[in-house]
Write an enzyme that holds these catalytic residues in place. Structure first.
Site, PDB file in Angstrom:
ATOM      1  N   LYS A 136       3.601  -6.736   3.859  1.00 30.89           N
ATOM      2  CA  LYS A 136       3.178  -5.575   3.848  1.00 30.89           C
ATOM      3  C   LYS A 136       3.627  -4.336   4.871  1.00 30.89           C
ATOM      4  O   LYS A 136       2.550  -5.004   5.694  1.00 30.89           O
ATOM      5  CB  LYS A 136       2.777  -5.575   2.689  1.00 30.89           C
ATOM      6  N   GLU A 152       6.459   4.178   7.401  1.00 28.52           N
ATOM      7  CA  GLU A 152       6.411   5.806   6.752  1.00 28.52           C
ATOM      8  C   GLU A 152       7.202   6.999   7.355  1.00 28.52           C
ATOM      9  O   GLU A 152       6.959   7.312   7.975  1.00 28.52           O
ATOM     10  CB  GLU A 152       4.850   6.342   7.030  1.00 28.52           C
ATOM     11  N   ASN A 155       0.597  10.666   6.161  1.00 27.62           N
ATOM     12  CA  ASN A 155      -0.934  10.488   6.525  1.00 27.62           C
ATOM     13  C   ASN A 155      -1.743  12.129   6.824  1.00 27.62           C
ATOM     14  O   ASN A 155      -2.932  11.300   6.878  1.00 27.62           O
ATOM     15  CB  ASN A 155      -0.065   9.616   8.101  1.00 27.62           C
ATOM     16  N   THR A 214       0.840  -1.161  -0.386  1.00 23.70           N
ATOM     17  CA  THR A 214      -0.304   0.064   0.355  1.00 23.70           C
ATOM     18  C   THR A 214       1.072   1.375   0.136  1.00 23.70           C
ATOM     19  O   THR A 214       1.290   1.437  -0.928  1.00 23.70           O
ATOM     20  CB  THR A 214      -0.856   0.030   1.303  1.00 23.70           C
ATOM     21  N   THR A 228       1.761  -8.945  12.488  1.00 20.82           N
ATOM     22  CA  THR A 228       1.423  -8.210  12.050  1.00 20.82           C
ATOM     23  C   THR A 228      -0.206  -7.521  10.414  1.00 20.82           C
ATOM     24  O   THR A 228       0.077  -9.311   9.898  1.00 20.82           O
ATOM     25  CB  THR A 228       2.669  -7.286  11.500  1.00 20.82           C
ATOM     26  N   SER A 258      -5.813  11.469  -0.378  1.00 16.97           N
ATOM     27  CA  SER A 258      -6.640  12.112  -1.842  1.00 16.97           C
ATOM     28  C   SER A 258      -5.346  11.920  -2.323  1.00 16.97           C
ATOM     29  O   SER A 258      -4.406  10.721  -2.905  1.00 16.97           O
ATOM     30  CB  SER A 258      -5.920  13.694  -1.050  1.00 16.97           C
TER      31      SER A 258
END
Lengths: 409, 409
Positions: free
Chosen positions: B182, B280, B404, B156, B193, B409
């Site tokens: 992932k 991230e 995040n 993702t 996870t 969007s």
């Protein structure tokens, strides 16, 4: 910029008889900055406080606890910014004691009648020489009308000072309550917050004052979080100077106590919420109201899970109603027997989720509308009982990272 | 960019006999993106898994648990990205079931022999029609050599795919282990996870396979955190296809089990750490090693307190040895009788704090040197006992906020 937070005007802050404040520039971390404050209390004053539960509590917190337990009347408080005197071991205790000794010498009282407070960077030695050199100027500056400058003198990463006053009528006489607070990051108070001081000229028995400070803290400073980090230095002090011309309050069931209690609590909430409104990098002020819990404790678990989630906080920063993140936080909050089908989630007045999924009536544009506002209420109905709790927090922005990546530079 | 994470090369990923993978572009969220994966298992395969403890667990997680409990042999797994099918209520369960029914029809098995998995946005309806339309292409693509594409198909917000292979010798025969995973945000696995799959061609009894999946998860995926948010969809599956020419392993004390156990655990750690390296916005990879605890649980409390602190994570992003923040996190981690004077804190090989304060030998430049590296070990000695725990995490950067705030969007 702070969210819907108006700085206090000097003339809005009412003096409290028996409480004088003196400010100085001691150059502790930066030059030409008010960074030292002394508060001198009158003979009738009583003091009660609550402090951080962080096991690495700062040396001044340990010393405050000792001095309050000694039972001697407290005559002065001394606050420095620029250095937390935390993680400083025995040497830190010694330097906090030296500060008290010097204040006591200047004010002609004993060292254990002085309460010391520090805020700033952790793990660096307290520059006690600069503090001692600055104390005479602070003492020379002592005035009952100095609350406005005092609110500035205790700031660190705060953008705006936090202060408020209230007046109430007790037995036909006017009683004043004035308070100041500071804090912007490392804010998740556990029993207290990063420096809050509320003073009243009412007379309150020591036992009842200790009840009152816990009552107010549990409904104000203990309901806020910026980043989930409980500070080493949190302290919330309530001072009753006893100089107003009213009888001492010692009965928890008396009408006078209830009026004073509610006024002190409301003022403490205003100060606590001001810390969140000026939370590091804040662009939104969020109220997380959790209702219908089996206990207040589980409502707080859910409230803090939402308020601490970086995913929730960044979505609010973006004004993006990515509300599944709130459901995820409710789900991992720690209620083992939670029935998700009974939960209702509201964003402002918009029903977002029920029956374990998105509400049939929910429209993205309604969520979007609520998210645009600078003040947002998230309401969670757990459907398990009658308990409730509220947590106030702010969003998570680029500026939070910037402020904390550059804090020491 | 991911921290010291090399993407796997296709030729490094070894096929596991009895496990075929097929990939398709179903257009679930975006066009021209591999977002659907089917894994077909041979007749001898056994499967064990662990799943999220989030109470708002996703519909596919609930269905996986039901299908595994049915006791029927599992014949296929199906994974979609772009939608988590979480917070979707009864309709979500129905759509997850429809997916299983269609996979079963195409592979000629029963629907409860299929395990479904979803990952992506929460609280939005699963586009099951697109998934069903994409399944024939995925099934037509089934190949044992498809692990590389499968690792891509489950991504993702991941920047790089996570996959690894190992070979071990059991009784003179070669056994292969290959796994993919992932995950990048909403990473604080609790029992598992966000999508990890490890397959081996060894034959393992069902009871021992369930022991093994917990052993590996507790030492890998359950030791990582990116943002402290436990996902609604975490799933870690271990598949033993039984197609290697070796005897079934069913004795927990056998040499064969220990060799297999350690290889599966090591490979799971590589995958789990890959998730953190690609966390991230990550720019640093941190190992938090807590030793000398009275219990493993309290070591984990301390490790996660440090790993979740936004103040610690932003300081690491800035390469700023603002190490008082680590002491504060240790102090609020939740050990009520912690004696801070017994704690030693190391940054890399540098002793930072002892005796409740900064170590006399500590020099800022030494801390600065360690902080510059992309991989940093924080070592905490609690001085309370012999238990230990390790947590792997990453820092907190501008890009975490950016990713995040803009996720949908």
């Amino acid at each position: 910029m702070p969210v819907n937070l108006n700085p206090p005007l000097a003339e809005q802050l009412l003096p409290v008889k028996g409480v004088a404040l003196g400010i100085a520039e001691a150059g502790i971390k930066k030059a030409e900055r008010k960074d030292l404050m002394v508060m001198r209390l009158g003979d009738r004053a009583r003091v009660a406080g609550v402090f951080t539960l962080n096991r690495f509590c700062a040396a001044p917190v340990t010393l405050c606890r000792q001095h309050l337990q000694s039972g001697k009347p407290i005559r002065a408080l001394v606050v420095n910014t620029g250095n937390a005197n935390a993680g400083t071991g025995e040497e830190g205790m010694s330097r906090a004691r030296q500060t008290c000794v010097e204040v006591a010498r200047l004010l002609a009282c004993d060292a254990d009648q002085v309460l010391p407070f520090s805020t700033g960077v952790i793990l660096e030695p307290l520059p006690v020489d600069k503090i001692i050199a600055g104390l005479p100027a602070a003492v020379a500056n002592l005035k009952e009308s100095n609350w406005f400058d005092a609110a500035h003198a205790i700031m660190t990463t705060d953008i705006l000072p936090k202060a408020a006053s209230r007046q109430i009528s007790l037995g036909g006489k006017t009683v004043t309550i004035t308070g100041i607070a500071k804090g912007s990051g490392m804010i998740h108070p556990n029993m207290a917050t990063m420096l809050g001081y509320v003073a009243t000229d009412a007379a309150v028995s020591q036992a009842l004052l200790e009840t009152l400070v816990k009552h107010a803290a549990d409904r104000s400073f203990n309901c806020i979080t910026v980043d989930g980090d409980t500070s080493t230095n949190d302290s919330f002090m309530l001072i009753a100077s006893g100089e107003a011309d009213v009888a001492e309050i010692s009965n928890e069931a008396s009408a006078e106590y209830l009026v004073l209690r509610d006024a002190v609590t409301e003022l403490s909430q205003v100060l606590a919420q001001a810390i969140v409104r000026d939370g590091e990098g804040a662009t939104k002020f969020m109220t997380i109201a959790v209702e219908g819990g089996a206990s207040e404790a589980e409502c707080r678990l859910v409230g803090y899970a939402i308020a601490h989630s970086p995913l929730v906080k960044t979505a609010f920063f973006a004004s993006d109603p990515n509300l599944g993140r709130i459901l995820a936080a409710i789900g991992y909050a720690g209620i083992a027997d939670l029935d998700v089908d009974k939960i209702k989630l509201y964003l402002g007045d918009v029903l977002v989720a029920e029956n374990g999924g998105r509400a049939a009536s929910y429209q993205e544009q309604d969520g979007q509308r609520v998210m645009q506002a600078p003040e947002i209420t998230v309401r969670v109905l757990l459907g398990r009982g009658a308990a409730a709790a509220t947590v106030w927090t702010c969003d998570f922005s680029y500026d939070y990272v910037k402020i904390n990546a550059e804090y020491r530079s």
